[in-house]
Structures are given as structure tokens and as C-alpha cells.
Write a protein that holds these residues in place. Sequence first.
Motif, PDB file in Angstrom:
ATOM      1  N   ILE A 388       0.827  -1.205   0.000  1.00 33.81           N
ATOM      2  CA  ILE A 388       0.000   0.000   0.000  1.00 33.81           C
ATOM      3  C   ILE A 388       0.858   1.251   0.000  1.00 33.81           C
ATOM      4  CG2 ILE A 388      -1.633   1.356   1.367  1.00 33.81           C
ATOM      5  CD1 ILE A 388      -2.860  -1.347   2.273  1.00 33.81           C
ATOM      6  N   PHE A 389       1.794   1.341   0.932  1.00 37.27           N
ATOM      7  CA  PHE A 389       2.598   2.547   1.071  1.00 37.27           C
ATOM      8  C   PHE A 389       3.743   2.606   0.060  1.00 37.27           C
ATOM      9  CE2 PHE A 389       0.301   2.302   5.004  1.00 37.27           C
ATOM     10  CZ  PHE A 389       0.067   3.624   5.350  1.00 37.27           C
ATOM     11  N   GLY A 390       4.472   1.499  -0.062  1.00 35.34           N
ATOM     12  CA  GLY A 390       5.568   1.470  -1.027  1.00 35.34           C
ATOM     13  C   GLY A 390       5.078   1.558  -2.449  1.00 35.34           C
ATOM     14  N   GLY A 391       3.944   0.874  -2.752  1.00 38.75           N
ATOM     15  CA  GLY A 391       3.382   0.934  -4.100  1.00 38.75           C
ATOM     16  C   GLY A 391       2.929   2.332  -4.464  1.00 38.75           C
ATOM     17  N   SER A 392       2.279   3.036  -3.525  1.00 32.99           N
ATOM     18  CA  SER A 392       1.848   4.414  -3.775  1.00 32.99           C
ATOM     19  C   SER A 392       3.052   5.316  -4.029  1.00 32.99           C
ATOM     20  CB  SER A 392       1.044   4.940  -2.581  1.00 32.99           C
ATOM     21  OG  SER A 392      -0.157   4.221  -2.424  1.00 32.99           O
ATOM     22  N   PHE A 419       2.427  11.575   1.405  1.00 29.88           N
ATOM     23  CA  PHE A 419       1.113  12.053   1.837  1.00 29.88           C
ATOM     24  C   PHE A 419       0.741  13.381   1.177  1.00 29.88           C
ATOM     25  CE2 PHE A 419       1.377   9.717   6.172  1.00 29.88           C
ATOM     26  CZ  PHE A 419       0.939   8.551   5.572  1.00 29.88           C
ATOM     27  N   GLU A 420       1.736  14.172   0.776  1.00 29.53           N
ATOM     28  CA  GLU A 420       1.457  15.471   0.153  1.00 29.53           C
ATOM     29  C   GLU A 420       0.600  15.339  -1.090  1.00 29.53           C
ATOM     30  OE1 GLU A 420       4.451  19.129   0.640  1.00 29.53           O
ATOM     31  OE2 GLU A 420       5.321  17.422  -0.409  1.00 29.53           O
ATOM     32  N   PRO A 423      -5.325  13.415  -0.544  1.00 26.04           N
ATOM     33  CA  PRO A 423      -6.244  14.335   0.145  1.00 26.04           C
ATOM     34  C   PRO A 423      -6.009  14.332   1.654  1.00 26.04           C
ATOM     35  CG  PRO A 423      -7.412  12.887  -1.383  1.00 26.04           C
ATOM     36  CD  PRO A 423      -6.028  12.351  -1.267  1.00 26.04           C
ATOM     37  N   LEU A 424      -6.416  15.413   2.317  1.00 28.16           N
ATOM     38  CA  LEU A 424      -6.334  15.539   3.771  1.00 28.16           C
ATOM     39  C   LEU A 424      -4.915  15.312   4.278  1.00 28.16           C
ATOM     40  CD1 LEU A 424      -9.575  13.538   4.714  1.00 28.16           C
ATOM     41  CD2 LEU A 424      -9.335  15.994   4.375  1.00 28.16           C
ATOM     42  N   THR A 425      -3.944  15.891   3.572  1.00 24.30           N
ATOM     43  CA  THR A 425      -2.532  15.665   3.875  1.00 24.30           C
ATOM     44  C   THR A 425      -2.193  15.937   5.332  1.00 24.30           C
ATOM     45  OG1 THR A 425      -1.870  16.187   1.613  1.00 24.30           O
ATOM     46  CG2 THR A 425      -0.181  16.356   3.315  1.00 24.30           C
ATOM     47  N   SER A 426      -2.588  17.100   5.825  1.00 27.73           N
ATOM     48  CA  SER A 426      -2.214  17.485   7.192  1.00 27.73           C
ATOM     49  C   SER A 426      -2.787  16.533   8.227  1.00 27.73           C
ATOM     50  CB  SER A 426      -2.674  18.913   7.486  1.00 27.73           C
ATOM     51  OG  SER A 426      -2.033  19.830   6.633  1.00 27.73           O
ATOM     52  N   ILE A 427      -4.037  16.112   8.006  1.00 25.59           N
ATOM     53  CA  ILE A 427      -4.691  15.244   8.986  1.00 25.59           C
ATOM     54  C   ILE A 427      -4.026  13.877   9.040  1.00 25.59           C
ATOM     55  CG2 ILE A 427      -6.825  14.049   9.569  1.00 25.59           C
ATOM     56  CD1 ILE A 427      -8.353  16.426   8.443  1.00 25.59           C
ATOM     57  N   SER A 429      -1.085  13.074   8.026  1.00 27.98           N
ATOM     58  CA  SER A 429       0.306  13.203   8.464  1.00 27.98           C
ATOM     59  C   SER A 429       0.381  13.339   9.974  1.00 27.98           C
ATOM     60  CB  SER A 429       0.959  14.427   7.804  1.00 27.98           C
ATOM     61  OG  SER A 429       1.023  14.268   6.407  1.00 27.98           O
ATOM     62  N   LEU A 430      -0.535  14.112  10.556  1.00 30.35           N
ATOM     63  CA  LEU A 430      -0.566  14.247  12.007  1.00 30.35           C
ATOM     64  C   LEU A 430      -0.898  12.913  12.660  1.00 30.35           C
ATOM     65  CD1 LEU A 430      -0.440  16.034  14.511  1.00 30.35           C
ATOM     66  CD2 LEU A 430      -2.861  16.569  14.175  1.00 30.35           C
ATOM     67  N   ILE A 431      -1.844  12.192  12.079  1.00 33.43           N
ATOM     68  CA  ILE A 431      -2.193  10.867  12.611  1.00 33.43           C
ATOM     69  C   ILE A 431      -0.979   9.945  12.563  1.00 33.43           C
ATOM     70  CG2 ILE A 431      -3.552   8.778  12.163  1.00 33.43           C
ATOM     71  CD1 ILE A 431      -5.832  10.612  11.251  1.00 33.43           C
ATOM     72  N   SER A 432      -0.215  10.012  11.469  1.00 32.42           N
ATOM     73  CA  SER A 432       0.957   9.146  11.350  1.00 32.42           C
ATOM     74  C   SER A 432       2.016   9.505  12.395  1.00 32.42           C
ATOM     75  CB  SER A 432       1.546   9.239   9.941  1.00 32.42           C
ATOM     76  OG  SER A 432       2.106  10.515   9.705  1.00 32.42           O
TER      77      SER A 432
END
Length: 527
Positions: A388-392, A419-420, A423-427, A429-432
Motif C-alpha cells: 500500500i505505502f511502497g506501491g503508492s 502524503f502530500e 487528500p487531507l494531507t495534514s490530517i 500526516s498528524l495521525i501518522s
Amino acid sequence: MNKGPSSMGREVYATDYKVGQDNVQFLGLDVHNPVFGITAFIIFAFVIGSIAFPENARDILMTARGWSIDNFDWFFMISGNIFVLFCLAFIFLPMGKIRLGGTNARPEHSTYAWFCMLFAAGMGIGLMFWSVAEPVAYYTGWYGTPLNVEARTPEAESLAMGATMFHWGLHPWAIYAVVALALAFFSYNKGLPLTMRSAFYPLFGERVWGVLGHFVDILAVIATIFGLATSLGFGAQQATSGLNFLFGVPNTLISQIVVIAVVTGVTMISVARGLEGGVKILSNLNMIIAALLAAFVLIVGHTGALFGVMATTIVGYVENIIPLSNMVGRDDQTFYHGWTVFYWAWWISWSPFVGMFIARVSRGRTVREFVIAVLLVPTVISIFWMSIFGGSAIEQVQQGTGALSDGIGEVSLAMFQMFEQLPLTSIISLISIILVLVFFVTSADSGSLVIDGITAGGKTDAPVTQRIFWAVLEGIIAVALLVGGGSEALTAIQAAAITIGLPFTLLMLIMCLGLYKGLKSDLKFVQ
């Protein structure tokens, strides 16, 4: 080997050693005299030396790390392969029916809670940062490419995902499983203290309560506290880098100290609440947040393409696990030494901490159930997460969108750069960031339990203040290293922890022999 009376479908080892018999009490602590004293001296000597002479300490310890990796790469690789085969064998051997704690023992934690705890302690933090940075690094050739594949090609994509899984799949979890299974079996089935030296009793007998056992326990504590302190220090730098990147929070020494203070404060609360009320709850919370984060990235990303990446990851892993496990005639020396052998030494240096914690929460499981859960389930989950993350991230590189299209700049920012483009980048990113910090808390909490157990001579009911002491000490060491020597001092202590991986590899191979001998002796109790 003397055997004690049969009890609960098992035969305990007869020994004159009693848990806590060498302990001393002072300042509210209940500690094993030789182990605690010698360990404390070595830790403070290393820390003070790294602070006073950060560059010299870094050079010396990096040289030692390089020497062990360059000259014993073959030893790390062969041992890693042995650990995988050794663990997989128990899924099919009759020994797999043996239950940790005897035939009447039952699990103390639900399967879900058990898995959450072992996963959070094992590599939750690493998956947060490296699930983006590592595949992109391999795909773009940032620091060598696996098997010298040409960067930014379809073959590079398959190998990037396969090599990432190679480093986060069966091999690291087999390293953890060997230590965890040995400790759990000899403690719960043979009546020995839950401490590292007990795993060597079948081969060395009563000598494990002397100098030999002291050496094993001291090595385990040093590797654990150095690993935790450096991870906390580097993690604080990574967290403040993310906060600066997202919200403009100054990435200063003060900010890093504040992050460490917050993590240490929450860890103290978690430690004080105990296993059930602390790390268990946080581990469950971690897994829920991580699942929601992964689901969000999967949904807002190109879902169909990502399922294709999962197939690519599995195929790349299966096709290349043998070539990547081979140590003969490797042409990709930068990747081989800089990534694979380094990882193997790092996982092994962490195995006392993670292994003992997994053992602590695994009473009542069968050996087969244990191996499947510790070895195979995390590998499957990691395939989903990395895909999911590496593929994206690789897709963004291929499309030339965002900062990742230029490759890896700063590793700690790779996930936020990915994440940039969502959508909802800031949210998210803060969760991460919150997720990373909670992962740090669970690691520090479980690490404090482990260090406390070893330095208390195998006691599992030492005073709560003792566990809090170790949690605070981890934070103090991380702050002292940052203030006194910064990244140079942290790198020096990390190099020391990795260097410890070399002698501990030999100990783990010996541990395998003792474990096999012990399990074989209990086969007669299996119905």
C-alpha cells in the motif's frame, strides 16, 4: 541433565538456583547484583565517552561495526537462513504440538491482543518510516540496487518490493521467534527464570548461573537499552522533522527533547499501569489506527493498481528470496552490506528485547501456533502494508509527481512527502506522527519490562518503580546523547548495538541446539 518431577504434562529441570537469590535491594530496587552493576557501569561508560568524544566514539564504533559486517557477512547470512528453516520446521514436526506451559496451560491474552503486542514491539515503528523510503530507495538506486538491477525499470520495481519484504518478512521474525520460543519454553515448561541465560541451560547446566550466564544477560541488556535509546533519539529527530515539514514547528534540540519527554512521560504511565492496562491497550490502539491509515491510503490511492502491486510484491519476494539470501559471488556489495547484512545485525541485536517480550505474552500457545503467529502472520500483514505505502510511493516516482519523483532526500520525510499527493494531507500526516509516537511508547514500555526482568534475575514481579526507573533512564540516555553529541553520539551507540549482534548470533545458534534438545525431551508428553 537432572530432571525434576513431572508436572502438568512436562518435566522440569532440577536446579538449586532460586529466582532472586543473588538479588540485592537498595533505593526501592530489587536487582540482580552482578548483572545490574556491571551493566550500569558499561552503559554509563559508553554514554559518557560518546558525549565527551562524539566524533572519536563514532569513528571507533563505526569501524567496529564495519569490520563485523564486512568480515562476517557470510556468518550473518547463513545464520539468518538457518533461523528461518529452523522455525518453519516446527510447523510440521511433532514438536509443534507441545504447549508452552504444559498440556493444561491456556493463553493469557486473546489472539488479537497477543498479535497486536508482538507486532507493536517487533517493528511497528520501522514500518512507518521505511515502508515508503525503502522501496523508493531500491527503485531509484539511492544507495545501491538489489542484485544490481537497473534502476527505474519494471524489473527494479519488482525487486524493490521483493527486497523490502525480504528485509521485513520471514528472516527478521524468525530471528525474534528463535529467542522468544526458547525463553518461553524453558521458563514455562522447564521451570527456569524468564531471563536470557535460561535458554542455555540444556547445554551448560548449572554453569549458566555463573559467569557465563552473567555475560549473556549483560549482553542482552546492553543491546536492548542501546537500541531503545538510539531509536528514541533518532525517532525524536524524525518526528520533529515531520512537524517542521507539515506545520513549521522549529526542528531544534529543544523540540526533540520535548518529544522525548512526552514519550517518556506516557511510557511511565503505561509502565505503572502494567502489562494489561498499559502496553496491551496501546498496542491494540496502534493496530486500529494503523489499519485505518492503511485503508485510507488504499481507498484514496489507485486501489486497482495497488492490488496489482501486492501481486508484484509477493512474486518479487518469492522469486528473489533465494538469490537475496545467497552470500556467494554478490556483485551488489553496496546494497548487500549497506542494507541486508546491516539489517540482519540490527534485528539480531534487537532479538533479546523483542524475543523476551514475545515470550512474556505467549504462555499457553502451542509451538506450532506460536511459530505461525510470530513468523507467518506478520509477514502477510507486512506484504499488505508495504504494498500500500511502497506501491503508492513508487507510483508517484513513475508519474513524476511530488518530491519523491527526485528520489530519497531525507528518509524521515519520505512518508510525509508521499502524503502530500493525497487528500487531507495534514490530517493523515498528524495521525501518522501520533502513531509513530505511540509505537515508541509501546517499544519503550515493553523494553522496560524486558530490561527489568533480566536485571532482576528473572523476576516478573519486581517493584513498579523499578520498571519506571528503566523507562526514565532510556529517555535520559537519549536526551544526553542528543545534547552532548547529537547525531554523532547516537550513531556511535547504534553502531555499538549492531556490533553486539555478531557475538549474539553465535549465542542464538547455540540457543537453537538447546531448544531442539529441550523440545525433544518433552515429546513424550504430547498426546
